[in-house]
Write an enzyme that holds these catalytic residues in place. Structure first.
Site, PDB file in Angstrom:
ATOM      1  N   ASP A  70       6.987  -4.810  14.996  1.00 32.26           N
ATOM      2  CA  ASP A  70       5.652  -4.541  15.525  1.00 32.26           C
ATOM      3  C   ASP A  70       5.733  -3.145  16.132  1.00 32.26           C
ATOM      4  OD1 ASP A  70       3.360  -4.225  17.023  1.00 32.26           O
ATOM      5  OD2 ASP A  70       3.536  -6.102  18.124  1.00 32.26           O
TER       6      ASP A  70
ATOM      7  N   GLY B 210       0.779  -1.223   0.000  1.00 33.48           N
ATOM      8  CA  GLY B 210       0.000   0.000   0.000  1.00 33.48           C
ATOM      9  C   GLY B 210       0.814   1.277   0.000  1.00 33.48           C
TER      10      GLY B 210
ATOM     11  N   TYR C 261     -11.602   4.535  14.395  1.00 33.30           N
ATOM     12  CA  TYR C 261     -10.568   4.928  13.431  1.00 33.30           C
ATOM     13  C   TYR C 261     -10.411   6.448  13.424  1.00 33.30           C
ATOM     14  CZ  TYR C 261      -7.950   4.992   9.028  1.00 33.30           C
ATOM     15  OH  TYR C 261      -6.981   5.167   8.058  1.00 33.30           O
TER      16      TYR C 261
END
Length: 265
Positions: A63, A17, A156
């Site tokens: 992470d 992406g 979000y």
């Protein structure tokens, strides 16, 4: 060419992406790029593609919610590249659904990745950026969802709104320290990336949703974006490149909105 030549850049969530597009664009313009992600195979493929295009890149598993992991990534960059000039805090997840149905665990997980990951990146990157004395550019990936509300995206929106104001506060802190580090946020609109799969239900994280995702985003953008079509990861990478380069040397604490006019409506 060479708009960030000689600079060292760290891009999180760079296996696919927008993150991948940013890594490839920065490398094409001369930066040495360190890519991090949880998707090791995909990350290695990006490094291979950059190398095939005569760019310089390497991959590290990370992470972004793990502070010890951040310390290791920055230590690796200090040892191997010796400096850090650009940080693109791109890693993020998107979880849609009604606020009354979202679990606390999912809300916290989204905040951990989208907000705490950005906080940890800034916290650990700034000291290395300051060591060179040349300043730097921190680019935090927010969203149009950090500028306006959206039904079924409350969690979000909360996370991306937090990134927006966190960016401004850190920009002021760096300006006060006169360390020449600029801090800005980028706000994509409807861009065709895998993050949409978990928001609109077209597949699992990182899955290849194919025509279904594309068709859904086309329909959304046709209604929501003033330009009438969705964007591509490269559209965001162009903005990130500008913020990373000296062309934006007088820009800090700003919101770069790249949304095809979505926020105009």
């Amino acid at each position: 060419m060479g708009r960030v030549s000689g600079k060292v850049a760290l891009v999180t969530g760079a296996a696919s992406g927008i993150g991948r597009a940013c890594a490839e664009r920065l490398a094409a313009e001369g930066a040495t790029v360190i890519l991090t992600d949880l998707q090791d195979e995909a990350g290695a493929a990006v490094v291979e593609a950059i190398g095939a295009a005569s760019g310089s890149a390497r991959y590290l598993h990370q992470d972004v919610t793990d502070e010890a992991g951040w310390a290791q990534v920055i230590a690796s960059i200090a040892a191997q590249e010796g400096r850090l000039d650009i940080l693109v805090n791109n890693a993020g997840i998107g979880l849609g659904g009604s606020v009354i149905e979202m679990s606390l665990a999912d809300f916290r997980r989204q905040m951990a990745v989208n907000v705490e990951g950005v906080f940890l990146g800034v916290k650990h990157a700034i000291p290395l950026m300051r060591k060179s004395g040349d300043g730097g550019s921190i680019i935090n990936m927010s969203s149009v969802a950090g500028l306006k509300g959206a039904a079924s995206l409350a969690g979000y929106c909360a996370s991306k709104g937090a990134v927006r104001l966190f960016t401004k506060a850190v920009a002021l802190e760096c300006a006060a320290a006169q360390d020449r580090i600029r801090v800005n946020s980028v706000h994509p609109g409807i861009i065709e990336t895998p993050i949409w799969d978990t928001i609109i239900g077209t597949g699992g994280p990182g899955a290849n949703a194919g025509p279904q995702r594309a068709a859904t985003l086309d329909a959304m953008a046709n209604v929501a974006a003033a330009l009438g079509h969705k964007g591509q990861p490269g559209d965001i990478a162009d903005g990130v490149l500008w913020l990373a380069s000296e062309e934006s040397r007088y820009v800090t604490g700003a919101e770069l909105v790249i949304d095809g006019g979505l926020t105009l409506r």
